[in-house]
Write a protein that holds these residues in place. Structure first.
Motif, PDB file in Angstrom:
ATOM      1  N   LYS A  86       0.847  -1.175   0.000  1.00 44.76           N
ATOM      2  CA  LYS A  86       0.000   0.000   0.000  1.00 44.76           C
ATOM      3  C   LYS A  86       0.892   1.238   0.000  1.00 44.76           C
ATOM      4  O   LYS A  86       2.066   1.171   0.398  1.00 44.76           O
ATOM      5  CB  LYS A  86      -0.910   0.009   1.235  1.00 44.76           C
ATOM      6  CG  LYS A  86      -1.770  -1.235   1.391  1.00 44.76           C
ATOM      7  CD  LYS A  86      -2.524  -1.199   2.702  1.00 44.76           C
ATOM      8  CE  LYS A  86      -3.320  -2.499   2.923  1.00 44.76           C
ATOM      9  NZ  LYS A  86      -4.006  -2.478   4.229  1.00 44.76           N
ATOM     10  N   PRO A  87       0.363   2.389  -0.411  1.00 44.63           N
ATOM     11  CA  PRO A  87       1.181   3.608  -0.459  1.00 44.63           C
ATOM     12  C   PRO A  87       1.866   3.945   0.851  1.00 44.63           C
ATOM     13  O   PRO A  87       3.040   4.326   0.856  1.00 44.63           O
ATOM     14  CB  PRO A  87       0.164   4.684  -0.857  1.00 44.63           C
ATOM     15  CG  PRO A  87      -0.855   3.961  -1.655  1.00 44.63           C
ATOM     16  CD  PRO A  87      -0.974   2.611  -1.014  1.00 44.63           C
ATOM     17  N   ASP A 127       0.035  11.747   2.321  1.00 49.14           N
ATOM     18  CA  ASP A 127      -0.613  10.441   2.163  1.00 49.14           C
ATOM     19  C   ASP A 127      -1.629  10.201   3.270  1.00 49.14           C
ATOM     20  O   ASP A 127      -2.741   9.731   3.012  1.00 49.14           O
ATOM     21  CB  ASP A 127       0.448   9.339   2.176  1.00 49.14           C
ATOM     22  CG  ASP A 127      -0.166   7.961   2.231  1.00 49.14           C
ATOM     23  OD1 ASP A 127      -0.671   7.491   1.202  1.00 49.14           O
ATOM     24  OD2 ASP A 127      -0.142   7.341   3.325  1.00 49.14           O
ATOM     25  N   ARG A 182     -11.660   8.506  -2.280  1.00 48.21           N
ATOM     26  CA  ARG A 182     -10.850   8.840  -3.449  1.00 48.21           C
ATOM     27  C   ARG A 182      -9.393   8.422  -3.280  1.00 48.21           C
ATOM     28  O   ARG A 182      -8.580   8.644  -4.173  1.00 48.21           O
ATOM     29  CB  ARG A 182     -10.930  10.350  -3.714  1.00 48.21           C
ATOM     30  CG  ARG A 182     -12.324  10.857  -4.034  1.00 48.21           C
ATOM     31  CD  ARG A 182     -12.285  12.344  -4.358  1.00 48.21           C
ATOM     32  NE  ARG A 182     -11.420  12.603  -5.504  1.00 48.21           N
ATOM     33  CZ  ARG A 182     -10.931  13.799  -5.809  1.00 48.21           C
ATOM     34  NH1 ARG A 182     -11.205  14.839  -5.035  1.00 48.21           N
ATOM     35  NH2 ARG A 182     -10.171  13.961  -6.870  1.00 48.21           N
ATOM     36  N   PRO A 242      -7.693   5.521  -3.343  1.00 46.81           N
ATOM     37  CA  PRO A 242      -7.071   4.675  -4.382  1.00 46.81           C
ATOM     38  C   PRO A 242      -6.887   5.400  -5.707  1.00 46.81           C
ATOM     39  O   PRO A 242      -5.966   5.075  -6.464  1.00 46.81           O
ATOM     40  CB  PRO A 242      -8.055   3.500  -4.524  1.00 46.81           C
ATOM     41  CG  PRO A 242      -8.863   3.511  -3.271  1.00 46.81           C
ATOM     42  CD  PRO A 242      -8.973   4.945  -2.891  1.00 46.81           C
ATOM     43  N   LEU A 243      -7.766   6.365  -5.992  1.00 45.08           N
ATOM     44  CA  LEU A 243      -7.663   7.102  -7.251  1.00 45.08           C
ATOM     45  C   LEU A 243      -6.566   8.159  -7.209  1.00 45.08           C
ATOM     46  O   LEU A 243      -5.923   8.442  -8.222  1.00 45.08           O
ATOM     47  CB  LEU A 243      -9.006   7.778  -7.577  1.00 45.08           C
ATOM     48  CG  LEU A 243     -10.216   6.854  -7.744  1.00 45.08           C
ATOM     49  CD1 LEU A 243     -11.485   7.663  -7.969  1.00 45.08           C
ATOM     50  CD2 LEU A 243      -9.983   5.889  -8.910  1.00 45.08           C
ATOM     51  N   THR A 246      -2.022   6.774  -6.500  1.00 44.50           N
ATOM     52  CA  THR A 246      -1.691   5.692  -7.426  1.00 44.50           C
ATOM     53  C   THR A 246      -0.202   5.344  -7.320  1.00 44.50           C
ATOM     54  O   THR A 246       0.594   6.097  -6.746  1.00 44.50           O
ATOM     55  CB  THR A 246      -2.024   6.100  -8.862  1.00 44.50           C
ATOM     56  OG1 THR A 246      -1.238   7.260  -9.208  1.00 44.50           O
ATOM     57  CG2 THR A 246      -3.498   6.447  -8.997  1.00 44.50           C
ATOM     58  N   ASN A 247       0.157   4.200  -7.898  1.00 47.18           N
ATOM     59  CA  ASN A 247       1.564   3.813  -7.903  1.00 47.18           C
ATOM     60  C   ASN A 247       2.431   4.856  -8.616  1.00 47.18           C
ATOM     61  O   ASN A 247       3.557   5.131  -8.202  1.00 47.18           O
ATOM     62  CB  ASN A 247       1.729   2.450  -8.581  1.00 47.18           C
ATOM     63  CG  ASN A 247       1.117   1.326  -7.780  1.00 47.18           C
ATOM     64  OD1 ASN A 247       0.927   1.455  -6.566  1.00 47.18           O
ATOM     65  ND2 ASN A 247       0.801   0.220  -8.437  1.00 47.18           N
ATOM     66  N   GLN A 248       1.877   5.419  -9.674  1.00 50.84           N
ATOM     67  CA  GLN A 248       2.625   6.420 -10.437  1.00 50.84           C
ATOM     68  C   GLN A 248       2.883   7.674  -9.603  1.00 50.84           C
ATOM     69  O   GLN A 248       4.004   8.210  -9.587  1.00 50.84           O
ATOM     70  CB  GLN A 248       1.861   6.799 -11.709  1.00 50.84           C
ATOM     71  CG  GLN A 248       2.614   7.800 -12.589  1.00 50.84           C
ATOM     72  CD  GLN A 248       1.848   8.130 -13.865  1.00 50.84           C
ATOM     73  OE1 GLN A 248       0.764   7.606 -14.096  1.00 50.84           O
ATOM     74  NE2 GLN A 248       2.413   8.990 -14.691  1.00 50.84           N
ATOM     75  N   CYS A 264       2.887   7.904  -6.270  1.00 51.84           N
ATOM     76  CA  CYS A 264       3.791   7.563  -5.163  1.00 51.84           C
ATOM     77  C   CYS A 264       5.237   7.499  -5.644  1.00 51.84           C
ATOM     78  O   CYS A 264       6.144   8.021  -4.983  1.00 51.84           O
ATOM     79  CB  CYS A 264       3.380   6.230  -4.543  1.00 51.84           C
ATOM     80  SG  CYS A 264       1.793   6.273  -3.680  1.00 51.84           S
TER      81      CYS A 264
END
Length: 325
Positions: A62-63, A126, A136, A138-139, A142-144, A146
């Motif tokens: 997770k982030p 975060d 919101r 997860p939207l 995002t991995n990008q 982070c």
């Protein structure tokens, strides 16, 4: 101890510095060696375990744990820049460090300190998104995003350190270049310069203001909004659960910022105080040791994953009290 210098263009160019460290009796130096060695090794093991557990446990992908693993990775190098040389000096009568070695140590140390300031701000953001915009989350995280935030933290740290080094490395040092510290830091180098260092000090102050003040504003704004949001939660259980998701990060922020803020806001002034070394020990040795402990003690998911990894149990960790994201 002979000071090694060169004559270049009528200037005395120092090729070595003397790190005075902790001037005590030999027996106490040996005791300090074992104490700091134990702390250094324990810090490496703690942070390595956190990285390993986060990487191996799918529930921690997770982030919030991505940022935590980067913080652990950073702090492993953060302590490695200082501790090995300090251990050698405890056992050796020759406490010299070459000019290039000193500048290299300073460059990487400043890089890691500045990167940590900004990374802690990214972690605060975060937590803000997780608590104030949970639907919101997860939207947004995002991995990008982070990956971009972490890359930006490292880039800012590297660039800030490079600019500082350019101004500090070109200063001239005369007489016996004795550094009243156990590593090459900005404060002692500015103070032992034999020329006007006001320009280097001004640049250092401006960059420190940017690297410290801007992330600090992000942290304060994030937690002010979090506090406002949490106080609106009707149930006490809900408020407690929301607070628990950011308690460990807030503790780490307070520890790191409180021990470094005044040192790097006015580095030349801080060098005049005898307590400077003790303050430096706090943020270069003690804080990296405590950070993994704080995260493990306050985070049920990390504790469960560590317990599972250490005991090699195949069962799933308990979900009660797990940190929400």
């Amino acid at each position: 101890m002979i000071t090694k210098v060169l004559e270049v263009d009528n200037h005395t160019v120092t090729t070595h510095f003397v790190l005075l460290g902790f001037p005590t009796r030999s027996a106490f130096q040996l005791l300090l060696f074992f104490v700091f060695l134990a702390i250094y090794l324990l810090t490496l093991v703690e942070n390595f375990l956190i990285i390993l557990v986060i990487y191996s446990d799918g529930k921690l992908h997770k982030p919030v744990y991505f940022f935590l693993s980067n913080l652990s990775f950073l702090e492993m190098w953060y302590v490695t820049v200082i501790s090995p040389k300090m251990q050698i000096d405890f056992l050796s009568h020759d406490k010299t460090i070459s000019f290039n070695g000193c500048m290299t140590q300073l460059y990487f140390f400043v890089t890691f300190v500045c990167t940590e300031y900004i990374l802690l701000a990214a972690m605060a953001f975060d937590r803000y998104v997780a608590i104030c915009n949970p639907l919101r989350y997860p939207l947004i995280m995002t991995n990008q995003l982070c990956g971009t935030l972490v890359a930006g933290c490292w880039f800012c740290g590297l660039m800030t350190a490079m600019i500082k080094i350019v101004f500090i490395a070109r200063l001239y040092y005369c007489g016996t270049p004795r550094i009243h510290h156990y590593f090459c830091d900005i404060s002692p180098l500015l103070n032992i310069s034999c020329e006007d260092s006001s320009q280097a000090e001004l640049v250092d102050f401006f960059l420190a203001l940017m690297v410290i003040a801007v992330p600090l504003c992000v942290v304060v704004a994030s937690y002010a909004t979090i506090l406002t949001t949490v106080l609106r939660i009707p149930s006490s259980q809900g408020r407690h659960k929301a607070f628990s998701t950011c308690a460990s990060h807030l503790a780490v922020v307070i520890l790191f910022y409180s021990t470094t803020l005044f040192t790097y806001a006015r580095p030349k002034l801080m060098y005049a105080y005898n307590s400077n070394k003790m303050v430096s020990v706090l943020y270069t040795v003690i804080v990296p040791l405590l950070n993994p402990i704080i995260y493990c003690l306050r985070n049920c998911e990390v504790k469960a994953a560590l317990r599972k990894a250490i005991l090699c149990k195949g069962g799933e960790p308990r979900e009660d009290g797990a940190v929400i994201n």
